[in-house]
Design an enzyme around this catalytic site. Structure first.
Site, PDB file in Angstrom:
ATOM      1  N   ILE A  45       0.860  -1.173   0.000  1.00  0.00           N
ATOM      2  CA  ILE A  45       0.000   0.000   0.000  1.00  0.00           C
ATOM      3  C   ILE A  45       0.901   1.229   0.000  1.00  0.00           C
ATOM      4  O   ILE A  45       2.059   1.172   0.408  1.00  0.00           O
ATOM      5  CB  ILE A  45      -0.977   0.022   1.198  1.00  0.00           C
ATOM      6  CG1 ILE A  45      -0.246  -0.117   2.537  1.00  0.00           C
ATOM      7  CG2 ILE A  45      -2.022  -1.069   1.063  1.00  0.00           C
ATOM      8  CD1 ILE A  45      -1.180  -0.064   3.749  1.00  0.00           C
ATOM      9  N   ASP A  46       0.369   2.344  -0.494  1.00  0.00           N
ATOM     10  CA  ASP A  46       1.154   3.563  -0.631  1.00  0.00           C
ATOM     11  C   ASP A  46       1.786   3.994   0.694  1.00  0.00           C
ATOM     12  O   ASP A  46       1.236   3.726   1.767  1.00  0.00           O
ATOM     13  CB  ASP A  46       0.281   4.714  -1.146  1.00  0.00           C
ATOM     14  CG  ASP A  46      -0.222   4.475  -2.562  1.00  0.00           C
ATOM     15  OD1 ASP A  46       0.371   3.646  -3.268  1.00  0.00           O
ATOM     16  OD2 ASP A  46      -1.206   5.134  -2.942  1.00  0.00           O
ATOM     17  N   LYS A  47       2.884   4.693   0.595  1.00  0.00           N
ATOM     18  CA  LYS A  47       3.607   5.154   1.781  1.00  0.00           C
ATOM     19  C   LYS A  47       2.707   5.945   2.729  1.00  0.00           C
ATOM     20  O   LYS A  47       2.715   5.718   3.939  1.00  0.00           O
ATOM     21  CB  LYS A  47       4.801   6.016   1.363  1.00  0.00           C
ATOM     22  CG  LYS A  47       5.608   6.576   2.517  1.00  0.00           C
ATOM     23  CD  LYS A  47       6.729   7.474   2.026  1.00  0.00           C
ATOM     24  CE  LYS A  47       7.483   8.114   3.181  1.00  0.00           C
ATOM     25  NZ  LYS A  47       8.526   9.067   2.705  1.00  0.00           N
TER      26      LYS A  47
END
Length: 240
Positions: A52-54
């Protein structure tokens, strides 16, 4: 760095990733902390199932052996994983429920950004449901039926309700109480106002699937304090 482990058995490790932490190490900057790096200091074998995105917080799944990794990765590819997200978006949506079906591809020029493209994009579908409308903002639940990069973010931009504090597909501006409350004044001890939310308001809330040993796995990560704080302030000052 300490990361909450939500679920663990002989085959799986499922964690609650904090916002601002990478899922896996950055090839260009290996010194940045990542969940995978943290886990590899604790376990002999750790295999990445998804990312998942940062700036996105929430449920992130890893496996402890190659066989479970292969099986679980296939579940993702076959769309047999239930993935639910919660996000705070700008504005009030006209429809309480809806589906965004818009193909996504990489931006031809800007690295790390995606675009909607009817001909060259890959099929991408997001179901959304409004959980709470708060005037300037709304809390939504997302069910992503495909797993494209930045899918929720670009789909919400597409319908004119970008995720709050999204620097790529909306505005990165933090949220302040002074935007919500008229005649807001700083306290005596404050020199400047602190934001109640300064990161992208997207959270991987639930992951549900059938494990390799035919065990039903249904893991939830509670809404982070910063997103909850923003919602509480919106309820207090906007919904009147």
């Amino acid at each position: 760095m300490k990361i909450d482990i939500l679920y663990e058995d002989d085959h799986y490790i499922i964690v609650n990733k904090p916002s601002g932490t990478l899922s896996i190490p950055d090839r260009h900057n290996e010194e940045l902390p990542s969940v995978l790096g943290w886990l590899r200091r604790l376990y002999t074998n750790v295999f990445v199932v998804h990312r998942i995105d940062k700036e996105t917080s929430g449920v992130l799944c890893f496996t402890k052996d190659a066989e479970t990794h292969k099986y679980t990765s296939q579940l993702f590819e076959q769309r047999k994983m239930k993935k639910l997200y919660l996000g705070i978006v700008h504005g009030t949506l006209q429809d309480p429920k809806g589906t965004i079906d818009a193909p996504i591809m990489e931006h031809p020029v800007i690295k790390g950004k995606m675009i909607i493209h009817q001909k060259q994009g890959k099929p991408s579908r997001t179901d959304y449901e409004v959980i709470e409308s708060l005037g300037m903002y709304s809390l939504l639940q997302f069910d992503i039926l495909t797993g494209r990069t930045h899918q929720i973010r670009i789909h919400m931009q597409q319908i004119g309700h970008p995720i709050v504090c999204d620097p790529l597909y909306g505005k990165s501006d933090p949220v302040f109480i002074s935007e919500l409350k008229s005649r807001y004044k700083l306290s005596k001890n404050e020199e400047e106002e602190r934001p109640i939310l300064s990161r992208m308001a997207l959270h991987a809330a639930r992951l549900q699937f059938m494990g390799l040993q035919e065990q039903a796995i249904n893991i939830e990560a509670p809404l982070p304090k910063d997103m909850q704080a923003m919602l509480n302030q919106c309820r207090k000052w906007l919904k009147k």
